[in-house]
Design a protein around this motif. Structure first.
Motif, short mmCIF file in Angstrom:
data_model
loop_
_atom_site.label_atom_id
_atom_site.label_comp_id
_atom_site.label_asym_id
_atom_site.label_seq_id
_atom_site.Cartn_x
_atom_site.Cartn_y
_atom_site.Cartn_z
N UNK A 128 0.86 -1.19 0.00
CA UNK A 128 0.00 0.00 0.00
C UNK A 128 0.90 1.24 0.00
N UNK A 129 0.46 2.34 -0.57
CA UNK A 129 1.34 3.52 -0.74
C UNK A 129 1.95 4.04 0.56
N UNK A 130 1.14 4.11 1.62
CA UNK A 130 1.66 4.66 2.87
C UNK A 130 2.79 3.84 3.45
N UNK A 131 2.62 2.52 3.54
CA UNK A 131 3.65 1.67 4.11
C UNK A 131 4.87 1.58 3.20
N UNK A 132 4.66 1.53 1.88
CA UNK A 132 5.79 1.47 0.96
C UNK A 132 6.67 2.71 1.10
N UNK A 135 8.72 2.63 4.30
CA UNK A 135 9.87 1.72 4.22
C UNK A 135 10.97 2.29 3.32
N UNK A 136 10.58 3.04 2.30
CA UNK A 136 11.60 3.70 1.45
C UNK A 136 12.34 4.76 2.27
N UNK A 137 11.60 5.55 3.06
CA UNK A 137 12.24 6.59 3.88
C UNK A 137 13.15 5.99 4.94
N UNK A 138 12.82 4.79 5.40
CA UNK A 138 13.66 4.11 6.40
C UNK A 138 14.89 3.44 5.77
N UNK A 139 15.01 3.56 4.45
CA UNK A 139 16.13 2.98 3.71
C UNK A 139 16.14 1.45 3.76
N UNK A 169 6.85 8.11 -4.13
CA UNK A 169 7.38 6.78 -4.45
C UNK A 169 7.93 6.75 -5.87
N UNK A 170 7.15 7.27 -6.80
CA UNK A 170 7.58 7.24 -8.21
C UNK A 170 8.85 8.06 -8.42
N UNK A 171 9.04 9.09 -7.59
CA UNK A 171 10.27 9.89 -7.69
C UNK A 171 11.51 9.09 -7.30
N UNK A 172 11.34 8.03 -6.52
CA UNK A 172 12.46 7.20 -6.08
C UNK A 172 12.80 6.09 -7.06
N UNK A 173 11.95 5.87 -8.04
CA UNK A 173 12.16 4.77 -8.99
C UNK A 173 13.00 5.25 -10.17
N UNK A 174 13.64 4.33 -10.89
CA UNK A 174 14.49 4.74 -12.02
C UNK A 174 13.66 5.31 -13.17
N UNK A 175 14.29 6.15 -13.95
CA UNK A 175 13.60 6.75 -15.10
C UNK A 175 13.26 5.71 -16.14
N UNK A 176 14.15 4.71 -16.29
CA UNK A 176 13.93 3.66 -17.29
C UNK A 176 13.35 2.44 -16.59
N UNK A 177 12.09 2.20 -16.81
CA UNK A 177 11.38 1.04 -16.25
C UNK A 177 10.10 0.89 -17.05
N UNK A 178 9.41 -0.22 -16.85
CA UNK A 178 8.12 -0.41 -17.50
C UNK A 178 7.03 -0.15 -16.46
N UNK A 179 6.20 0.85 -16.72
CA UNK A 179 5.13 1.22 -15.79
C UNK A 179 3.80 0.73 -16.34
N UNK A 180 3.07 0.02 -15.49
CA UNK A 180 1.79 -0.57 -15.88
C UNK A 180 0.69 0.03 -15.00
N UNK A 181 -0.28 0.65 -15.61
CA UNK A 181 -1.37 1.28 -14.88
C UNK A 181 -2.65 0.51 -15.15
N UNK A 182 -3.20 -0.11 -14.10
CA UNK A 182 -4.44 -0.87 -14.22
C UNK A 182 -5.54 -0.13 -13.48
N UNK A 183 -6.67 0.02 -14.14
CA UNK A 183 -7.76 0.80 -13.54
C UNK A 183 -9.09 0.32 -14.10
N UNK A 184 -10.13 0.42 -13.27
CA UNK A 184 -11.47 0.07 -13.75
C UNK A 184 -12.12 1.23 -14.48
#
Length: 562
Positions: A128-132, A135-139, A169-184
């Motif tokens: 979930x976004x809050x916990x992720x 954990x990123x901030x805690x390194x 969160x997205x700011x911490x991820x690499x620029x080159x990656x495959x992003x998949x957005x799933x939505x109803x």
């Protein structure tokens, strides 16, 4: 297409075969081969229950390097329940993949245990976004080298207020990656997110954008507000085998309805945000196993509830957001089965139904709340069917038969049947004896009411607080687009994404035509006449002239809210 033809590894094929997967669902058929062989970003639009987890999970597991222990894929979802569901599914898919490890991180659970799992290593993290972000901030969670980023139920994450966490969160991820957005659904906010974070994405859709599930019927009952709970009981009694989620607007309403159902002898319980994680798990376990027939829940609490056999979704209160209705109704009619979405509304809510119909592209069928006599017949036949289908264990019953026959001596078979059925059925006969008709009588009321010498029309506009619309701005829009100034204005009702207002019906058509060709800060406006609204006595208020001072305009706004 078969799963073999999608190109996934034999280890994955053997696992899903054991799970009973035979043929890919439409979203899986379109998505799995694409993700296995392509690295470009993707937007996938599909309703809840169409197999989205396998659609992104199988190709990610196929492509992950199990020899490496660092995080290669991050999957974000809105709730703990959905996080656990996705993690369980990934574990089942990858059980034959030696070295594969999936880790679930979410709030309300021991963060120390999750930190230990992350330090031990794993290829896929679901969270979930809050916990992720915590954990990123805690390194502890390093997402700087991930190859895949999945935003599952992205529309719901935004609705729940996770935009800031997602951005961080997205700011911490690499620029080159495959992003998949799933939505109803595909609201404006999701389109903006896709523009910001996805690189020239392809779009795959099953059905049309924002469209409700195809195999769900949509029924509604119109009652007075005071009779909603009585109507709910009649709906439940009219479907003795229903397996349903009853959606309420607030935690308080959820508790109230659930407590009433349980006190009245229904097999029900509540699911809401005030429960501890242990309590939530207990209630959901009982519901999944079929020990509960009805689960009374809020929208947020029901997200991620993994139940494929719901017969009904019951909207005790309609959501303010039409897209939330699409999510709700998508809980039934899953895995190829049919379902019914029921809405219990009072007269002033019929305008909401019109907006939901427009957004979901579904037609609602008005039904009569069943009468007491009708329900008694349904319940009697249900009891008869249960008796006819019961399995008799002769060896256990035979020793008691002589004494039983002695008790019934002198009674005919017909008399015995009547007495046996009556022991179970008498409470329904007693409860529904002289039961009142709960339906609002006659045709739906006209879309206008007359006050003094003026007939007022009630209009709908597809803008609300989310579009920065307030009473003053709405009055300004009316004044701008009306051919005649000082049109009489009645009640103004500003909601989240849409609003209602009343005007002198003589100018209704001109205003609908003019405002429907305009926009509000780039948002294309739609204005329609509302049918089926209840007449309510309201004070008359004139639209302010364009050159009036702000102080007088403010005074008019206060009067319009009385």
């Amino acid at each position: 297409m078969t799963f073999e033809e999608t190109g996934i590894k034999p280890e994955l094929l053997s696992a899903i075969s054991e799970m009973g997967f035979v043929q890919p669902t439409p979203i899986q058929e379109k998505t799995i081969p694409h993700l296995i062989h392509n690295s470009n970003d993707l937007i996938a639009l599909a309703q809840t229950g169409t197999g989205k987890t396998a659609a992104f999970g199988l190709p990610i597991l196929h492509n992950c390097d199990v020899k490496k222990k660092e995080v290669q894929a991050l999957i974000l979802c809105p709730t703990r329940e959905l996080c656990l569901q996705i993690s369980r599914d990934l574990d089942a898919f990858s059980k034959n993949l030696a070295g594969s490890k999936n880790i679930a991180v979410y709030g309300g659970a021991d963060i120390g245990k999750q930190m230990r799992e992350l330090r031990a290593g794993g290829q896929v993290v679901v969270g979930t976004p809050g916990r992720v972000y915590d954990l990123i901030r805690r390194k502890v969670l390093n997402v700087s080298q991930i190859r895949w980023m999945v935003l599952d139920e992205a529309d719901e994450m935004l609705n729940m207020g996770f935009k800031e966490e997602l951005d961080n969160i997205l700011a911490e991820t690499p620029a080159v990656k495959q992003t998949l957005l799933f939505s109803a659904t595909m609201p404006k906010e999701i389109a903006q997110m896709a523009t910001k974070y996805l690189n020239m994405p392809e779009e795959i859709a099953v059905g049309r954008k924002n469209e409700g599930a195809a195999n769900v019927e949509h029924h509604y009952y119109v009652v007075h507000a005071k009779d909603k709970y009585l109507a709910l009981k009649r709906v439940a009694d009219n479907y003795p085998n229903c397996y349903a989620i009853v959606f309420c607007r607030t935690r308080m309403e959820t508790r109230d309805v659930a407590e009433k159902l349980m006190a009245d002898g229904y097999n029900a319980d509540a699911l809401h945000g005030d429960l501890s994680q242990a309590q939530r798990d207990y209630v959901m376990s009982r519901f999944r196993s079929g020990q509960l027939q009805m689960l009374v829940a809020t929208d947020v609490a029901a997200r991620g509830l993994d139940v494929n056999s719901l017969s009904h979704v019951i909207n005790y209160s309609l959501p303010d957001d039409p897209e939330a209705y699409i999510h709700r109704s998508g809980r039934t009619g899953r895995a190829g089965k049919s379902g019914i979405s029921v809405s219990i509304v009072h007269m002033r809510e019929t305008g909401k139904l019109k907006q939901i119909e427009r957004v979901s592209s579904k037609k609602f069928e008005r039904k009569d709340v069943p009468a007491g006599e009708e329900i008694c017949k349904v319940q009697l036949m249900h009891l008869v069917d249960r008796v006819a289908d019961v399995e008799v264990n002769d060896s256990n019953i035979d020793p008691y038969m002589p004494e039983i026959m002695e008790k019934f001596a002198g009674l005919s078979g017909e008399e015995i049947l009547k007495r046996f059925v009556s022991t179970e059925f008498n409470r329904f006969l007693a409860y529904y004896k002289n039961a009142p008709d709960l339906n609002v009588k006659g045709k739906e009321k006209k879309a206008y009411e007359k006050r003094g010498n003026i007939a007022f029309s009630r209009l709908f506009i597809n803008a609300g607080k989310k579009q920065n619309l307030n009473a003053a701005r709405l009055l300004g829009l009316i004044n701008e687009h009306a051919k005649r100034k000082n049109i009489e204005i009645g009640k103004i009702d500003i909601q989240r994404k849409f609003s209602f207002f009343e005007i002198d019906s003589r100018y209704e058509k001109d205003l609908i035509s003019s405002m429907g060709k305009s926009d509000l800060d780039g948002h294309q406006l739609q204005v329609d006449r509302v049918t089926g609204e209840e007449r309510v006595s309201r004070p008359k208020i004139k639209s302010p002239k364009r050159n009036q001072a702000d102080g007088r305009r403010g005074a008019k706004r206060k009067r319009s809210k009385r």
